[in-house]
Design an enzyme around this catalytic site. Structure first.
Site, PDB file in Angstrom:
ATOM      1  N   LYS A 137      -3.307  17.581  21.868  1.00 43.94           N
ATOM      2  CA  LYS A 137      -3.146  18.705  20.948  1.00 43.94           C
ATOM      3  C   LYS A 137      -2.486  19.882  21.647  1.00 43.94           C
ATOM      4  CE  LYS A 137      -5.655  21.969  18.023  1.00 43.94           C
ATOM      5  NZ  LYS A 137      -6.900  22.308  17.321  1.00 43.94           N
ATOM      6  N   HIS A 275      14.577 -21.335   5.687  1.00 43.18           N
ATOM      7  CA  HIS A 275      14.326 -20.183   4.819  1.00 43.18           C
ATOM      8  C   HIS A 275      12.887 -20.181   4.287  1.00 43.18           C
ATOM      9  CE1 HIS A 275      18.526 -19.313   5.217  1.00 43.18           C
ATOM     10  NE2 HIS A 275      18.856 -20.482   4.697  1.00 43.18           N
ATOM     11  N   ARG A 511      -5.555 -23.840  -7.323  1.00 46.04           N
ATOM     12  CA  ARG A 511      -4.106 -23.707  -7.303  1.00 46.04           C
ATOM     13  C   ARG A 511      -3.671 -23.080  -5.985  1.00 46.04           C
ATOM     14  NH1 ARG A 511      -3.078 -18.433 -11.264  1.00 46.04           N
ATOM     15  NH2 ARG A 511      -3.068 -16.914  -9.567  1.00 46.04           N
TER      16      ARG A 511
END
Length: 515
Positions: A137, A275, A511
């Protein structure tokens, strides 16, 4: 301004003795704590104990030693503020111009397989981050070093002008706040997992840079490669590159896609990816046989692709790999003969990555995907189907061989971009339809790719069929069995079509959308 006093307290003591010896030779007074103070004194470096500065002993097993006004006043005082200067003089306090601190080894502690919760908590540093933040700081006046790689730069500037430059202090302060933020993020993540809150109200993550990349997905995009602290040894970030030029952004994504697929298999397996979609997957009695199948699945698309194997690459396999252009070969290892063969190809990258035959032991982690303005976080998809839980929904049950191929196809299709269809036969993919806007389109691509190989193959679909048209297409191609999640309001239509053509169909109840 010049650096007259330095406070040094490090857990990682690499290079610290030489650094402090040089500072001392330049007239800098060294204040230190605990083990660092003991080491410096042993090595003949003049050192002042922290208790001599604070007038207070280190207590509570060292938990409290630097949390004292005499320390933080010296760090936070604004040097050109007359009131601060007056207060420092009235209280008999001295400035601290340089802080050299690195933190308790929290990451290394929680990486130990048998670490206790109590040991982990004890290795959360409190005083270190506080000193770092105070000094950072006040970087207008105070230099702060958290990385041993910066020792040389600091010494160079102190030798030249007695102090570091403001530009350097700003850079060092920025590094400090990155360092403490990463440290806190790791603690936060550990405690979130301990308390069963993997998706808390604030989600903090931290990564360490592995390397800058030449460019991103395209040459006009900047990119870098980062790794998560404590990443598992069977992840791409832990790979050792044995040969070839540096990885590109697209290489990394494709190699990771290939790795995730090959880890599905316990038996020898080889995956070819282009890809981020598999163009060929094969399993066999050996890595040689598995590669032959992966290659024959699509001899055209594999050119310029990424190949991952879950067994050591031998000379016979290497001789086949060298015959085509490949970007990367990733495996648990390479025999000396295989390395000799493959390293003759200048541009191929060879990556070595631990034991990859770990399908049964895969554990769920969390995957972060960036979006503009934020991110989404989800569990990784490590679900594997239990053959005993499959629901046969047609009149004809799959044969033993069909079931084997259905399970093979199911392992692959979960890694293909949705909408996804995979055709499999003889322990290899024969057709892959990826990333289509409708399931019929994905099936059409997979069937066309398979050609005559579609006849007698099985079909895996990543999600249910909304109607019977895909089954009609599959039947006309000679596909004999289908695996899919089920759950459509028109399941009965698909079941009816399958029964009409004598196709065996099983539902998984799960799924595998992949976007």
């Amino acid at each position: 301004m010049s650096i007259k006093r330095a406070l040094v307290s490090v857990s990682d003591k690499q290079g610290i003795v030489d650094f402090c010896r040089e500072l001392s030779a330049l007239g800098v007074e060294i204040i230190s704590t605990g083990g660092t103070s003991t080491l410096l004194a042993k090595e003949g470096v003049p050192v002042i104990g922290i208790s001599d500065v604070t007038g207070f002993p280190e207590i509570m097993d060292g938990r409290v030693k630097t949390l004292h006004p005499a320390v933080h006043s010296g760090l936070l005082a604004v040097r050109d503020n007359e009131e601060h200067t007056r207060q420092m003089q009235e209280l008999g306090l001295d400035y601290i111009d340089l802080v050299v601190v690195n933190l308790y080894p929290f990451a290394e502690t929680i990486a130990k397989p048998d670490v206790s919760y109590e040991e982990a908590i004890e290795n959360i540093d409190i005083g270190g981050p506080t000193m770092l933040r105070s000094a950072a700081k006040n970087h207008a006046f105070v230099s702060v070093v958290v990385d041993a790689a910066d020792y040389a730069k600091v010494l160079e500037e102190v030798r030249a002008g007695g102090d570091t430059t403001l530009e350097t202090r700003k850079r060092l302060a920025a590094k400090v706040f990155r360092h403490t933020a990463a440290y806190d993020a790791l603690i936060s993540d550990y405690l979130a997992n301990v308390t069963g809150e993997p998706l808390p109200e604030r989600y903090t993550v931290t990564y360490e840079k592995i390397q800058d990349l030449r460019y991103g997905e395209n040459p006009h995009q900047k990119a870098a490669f980062y790794r998560k602290p404590l990443a598992a040894q069977d992840t791409l970030t832990s790979a050792e590159q044995l040969h070839g030029k540096e990885l590109s952004y697209n290489n990394i994504n494709d190699a990771n896609a290939a790795l995730q697929i090959v880890k599905e298999f316990e038996e020898p397996a080889v995956v070819a990816v282009k890809h981020m979609n598999p163009c060929g997957v094969g399993v066999g009695a050996s890595v040689y046989e598995a590669y032959q199948k992966a290659y024959n699945a699509d001899p055209t698309s594999i050119f310029g692709g990424i190949v991952a194997a879950n067994r050591i690459i031998d000379a016979d396999t290497a001789n086949m790999l060298k015959d085509i252009f490949l970007e990367i070969v990733l495996a648990p290892g390479f025999t000396e003969e295989a390395l000799e063969i493959l390293t003759k190809k200048k541009n191929i990258r060879l990556l070595k990555l631990g034991n990859l035959s770990t399908a049964a032991a895969r554990k769920s982690s969390f995957v972060v995907t960036s979006i503009e303005g934020g991110m989404v976080v989800q569990e990784s998809d490590v679900h594997s189907v239990n053959p005993e839980e499959l629901q046969v929904v047609t009149n004809r049950k799959p044969t033993e061989e069909e079931l084997k191929q259905l399970l093979f196809g199911w392992k692959v299709v979960k890694h293909v971009k949705s909408n996804a269809i995979v055709l499999a036969a003889d322990d290899m993919t024969v057709g892959v339809g990826a990333g289509q806007m409708n399931r019929v389109g994905a099936a059409k691509i997979a069937i066309e790719q398979a050609g005559e190989k579609a006849k007698g193959s099985v079909l895996a679909s990543d999600a249910f069929f909304p109607m019977g048209d895909t089954l009609e297409m599959a039947a006309k191609a000679g596909i004999t069995a289908v695996i899919q999640p089920g759950g459509s309001i028109k399941d009965e239509e698909s079941i009816k079509v399958a029964n009409e053509y004598g196709i065996a169909m099983v539902f998984t109840g799960v799924r595998h959308f992949k976007h």
